[in-house]
Design a protein around this motif. Sequence first.
Motif, PDB file in Angstrom:
ATOM      1  N   LYS A  13       0.834  -1.206   0.000  1.00 43.94           N
ATOM      2  CA  LYS A  13       0.000   0.000   0.000  1.00 43.94           C
ATOM      3  C   LYS A  13       0.869   1.257   0.000  1.00 43.94           C
ATOM      4  O   LYS A  13       0.619   2.211  -0.747  1.00 43.94           O
ATOM      5  CB  LYS A  13      -0.915  -0.012   1.222  1.00 43.94           C
ATOM      6  CG  LYS A  13      -1.880   1.164   1.303  1.00 43.94           C
ATOM      7  CD  LYS A  13      -2.773   1.030   2.527  1.00 43.94           C
ATOM      8  CE  LYS A  13      -3.723   2.220   2.624  1.00 43.94           C
ATOM      9  NZ  LYS A  13      -4.602   2.103   3.827  1.00 43.94           N
ATOM     10  N   THR A  16       2.491   1.728  -3.411  1.00 45.31           N
ATOM     11  CA  THR A  16       1.544   2.254  -4.394  1.00 45.31           C
ATOM     12  C   THR A  16       1.335   3.749  -4.188  1.00 45.31           C
ATOM     13  O   THR A  16       1.337   4.535  -5.151  1.00 45.31           O
ATOM     14  CB  THR A  16       0.190   1.527  -4.283  1.00 45.31           C
ATOM     15  OG1 THR A  16       0.378   0.136  -4.545  1.00 45.31           O
ATOM     16  CG2 THR A  16      -0.821   2.091  -5.271  1.00 45.31           C
ATOM     17  N   ARG A  17       1.179   4.146  -2.945  1.00 45.70           N
ATOM     18  CA  ARG A  17       0.997   5.570  -2.625  1.00 45.70           C
ATOM     19  C   ARG A  17       2.204   6.379  -3.082  1.00 45.70           C
ATOM     20  O   ARG A  17       2.061   7.451  -3.677  1.00 45.70           O
ATOM     21  CB  ARG A  17       0.781   5.717  -1.113  1.00 45.70           C
ATOM     22  CG  ARG A  17       0.633   7.161  -0.650  1.00 45.70           C
ATOM     23  CD  ARG A  17       0.491   7.229   0.869  1.00 45.70           C
ATOM     24  NE  ARG A  17       0.533   8.602   1.329  1.00 45.70           N
ATOM     25  CZ  ARG A  17      -0.498   9.426   1.395  1.00 45.70           C
ATOM     26  NH1 ARG A  17      -1.690   9.004   1.021  1.00 45.70           N
ATOM     27  NH2 ARG A  17      -0.365  10.667   1.823  1.00 45.70           N
ATOM     28  N   ARG A  18       3.405   5.851  -2.821  1.00 47.89           N
ATOM     29  CA  ARG A  18       4.623   6.538  -3.210  1.00 47.89           C
ATOM     30  C   ARG A  18       4.725   6.665  -4.724  1.00 47.89           C
ATOM     31  O   ARG A  18       5.102   7.719  -5.256  1.00 47.89           O
ATOM     32  CB  ARG A  18       5.822   5.750  -2.663  1.00 47.89           C
ATOM     33  CG  ARG A  18       7.183   6.299  -2.986  1.00 47.89           C
ATOM     34  CD  ARG A  18       7.494   7.497  -2.126  1.00 47.89           C
ATOM     35  NE  ARG A  18       7.239   8.742  -2.849  1.00 47.89           N
ATOM     36  CZ  ARG A  18       6.984   9.902  -2.263  1.00 47.89           C
ATOM     37  NH1 ARG A  18       6.937  10.008  -0.969  1.00 47.89           N
ATOM     38  NH2 ARG A  18       6.769  10.979  -2.976  1.00 47.89           N
ATOM     39  N   ALA A  21       2.296   9.380  -5.940  1.00 46.87           N
ATOM     40  CA  ALA A  21       2.792  10.718  -5.608  1.00 46.87           C
ATOM     41  C   ALA A  21       3.983  11.104  -6.484  1.00 46.87           C
ATOM     42  O   ALA A  21       4.079  12.242  -6.953  1.00 46.87           O
ATOM     43  CB  ALA A  21       3.175  10.784  -4.128  1.00 46.87           C
ATOM     44  N   THR A  51      -8.138   4.099  -7.433  1.00 48.38           N
ATOM     45  CA  THR A  51      -6.993   3.836  -6.560  1.00 48.38           C
ATOM     46  C   THR A  51      -6.334   5.132  -6.122  1.00 48.38           C
ATOM     47  O   THR A  51      -5.927   5.277  -4.959  1.00 48.38           O
ATOM     48  CB  THR A  51      -5.966   2.936  -7.272  1.00 48.38           C
ATOM     49  OG1 THR A  51      -6.579   1.687  -7.578  1.00 48.38           O
ATOM     50  CG2 THR A  51      -4.738   2.701  -6.403  1.00 48.38           C
ATOM     51  N   HIS A  55      -6.048   6.758  -1.951  1.00 48.40           N
ATOM     52  CA  HIS A  55      -4.846   7.192  -1.242  1.00 48.40           C
ATOM     53  C   HIS A  55      -4.797   8.696  -0.997  1.00 48.40           C
ATOM     54  O   HIS A  55      -4.151   9.144  -0.035  1.00 48.40           O
ATOM     55  CB  HIS A  55      -3.604   6.783  -2.033  1.00 48.40           C
ATOM     56  CG  HIS A  55      -3.356   5.308  -2.049  1.00 48.40           C
ATOM     57  ND1 HIS A  55      -2.644   4.660  -1.063  1.00 48.40           N
ATOM     58  CD2 HIS A  55      -3.740   4.343  -2.934  1.00 48.40           C
ATOM     59  CE1 HIS A  55      -2.590   3.362  -1.333  1.00 48.40           C
ATOM     60  NE2 HIS A  55      -3.239   3.147  -2.464  1.00 48.40           N
ATOM     61  N   PHE A  56      -5.453   9.484  -1.854  1.00 46.86           N
ATOM     62  CA  PHE A  56      -5.352  10.937  -1.767  1.00 46.86           C
ATOM     63  C   PHE A  56      -6.722  11.589  -1.927  1.00 46.86           C
ATOM     64  O   PHE A  56      -7.544  11.125  -2.715  1.00 46.86           O
ATOM     65  CB  PHE A  56      -4.400  11.477  -2.843  1.00 46.86           C
ATOM     66  CG  PHE A  56      -3.007  10.935  -2.733  1.00 46.86           C
ATOM     67  CD1 PHE A  56      -2.094  11.509  -1.860  1.00 46.86           C
ATOM     68  CD2 PHE A  56      -2.602   9.847  -3.497  1.00 46.86           C
ATOM     69  CE1 PHE A  56      -0.802  11.007  -1.756  1.00 46.86           C
ATOM     70  CE2 PHE A  56      -1.313   9.338  -3.398  1.00 46.86           C
ATOM     71  CZ  PHE A  56      -0.411   9.918  -2.519  1.00 46.86           C
ATOM     72  N   LEU A  62      -1.721  15.286  -3.371  1.00 47.25           N
ATOM     73  CA  LEU A  62      -0.693  14.552  -4.101  1.00 47.25           C
ATOM     74  C   LEU A  62       0.648  15.271  -4.053  1.00 47.25           C
ATOM     75  O   LEU A  62       1.710  14.641  -4.029  1.00 47.25           O
ATOM     76  CB  LEU A  62      -1.122  14.376  -5.564  1.00 47.25           C
ATOM     77  CG  LEU A  62      -2.136  13.265  -5.833  1.00 47.25           C
ATOM     78  CD1 LEU A  62      -2.872  13.535  -7.142  1.00 47.25           C
ATOM     79  CD2 LEU A  62      -1.439  11.917  -5.896  1.00 47.25           C
ATOM     80  N   ASP A  65       2.170  14.947  -0.177  1.00 52.98           N
ATOM     81  CA  ASP A  65       1.795  13.583   0.205  1.00 52.98           C
ATOM     82  C   ASP A  65       2.346  13.162   1.562  1.00 52.98           C
ATOM     83  O   ASP A  65       1.859  12.203   2.161  1.00 52.98           O
ATOM     84  CB  ASP A  65       2.255  12.587  -0.866  1.00 52.98           C
ATOM     85  CG  ASP A  65       3.764  12.589  -1.054  1.00 52.98           C
ATOM     86  OD1 ASP A  65       4.295  13.615  -1.511  1.00 52.98           O
ATOM     87  OD2 ASP A  65       4.395  11.575  -0.731  1.00 52.98           O
TER      88      ASP A  65
END
Length: 200
Positions: A13, A16-18, A21, A51, A55-56, A62, A65
């Motif tokens: 997770k 994916t977020r990284r 961003a 998705t 996350h955002f 973004l 982040d």
Amino acid sequence: MTVPPASRRERKKAATRRAIADAALQLFLERGYDQVSIRDIADAADVSTTTVFKHFTGKEALVFDQDEDREAELVAAVRRRPAGRSILDALRQHVLDTWLPVAEHPQRAGFTGLVESTPALRAYAERMWTRHTDALSAAIADETGVGHDDLACATLARFVLEIPALAGGRQDRRAAVEEIFGILAHGWEPPAGATAARDA
């Protein structure tokens, strides 16, 4: 306190977020903030728009982040400081450890230019700065046993969070940070030679 290792799901997770961003920032720097859509970011990160929104909360988030993490680390620097270390010393070390690497990052100038040239990002950054100031002020107040409306705690929090702006343009940023914390610790005094120059 030992922090247990993140689970595989948590690591995935976070990765994916990284990736989202990073893709967003790259597009913003290349094209400009207003010329990039959430769909563009999703495509660049090879994820769905759903998705992205998991996350955002939006495009501004973004760009910033690491907002929540940085606030948590700032508060932890005060609340989890080693026994015997003063609040001011803990904050000085935190600024040196966290801000200096960010200030020296090769994308820093581009990031700063992006924020300063985009009204929506400037407004978001100001709101973020206010939240961080309030959180830090409350942590300082809690550690010193006074109310959250204490002026001295609010003043210290504001000065500490202004240090990146004050020291950012200096050739020796570390020395600038140390000098500013010296002023906070010992009070302001006229610069050497100031009286002589006035009396000359």
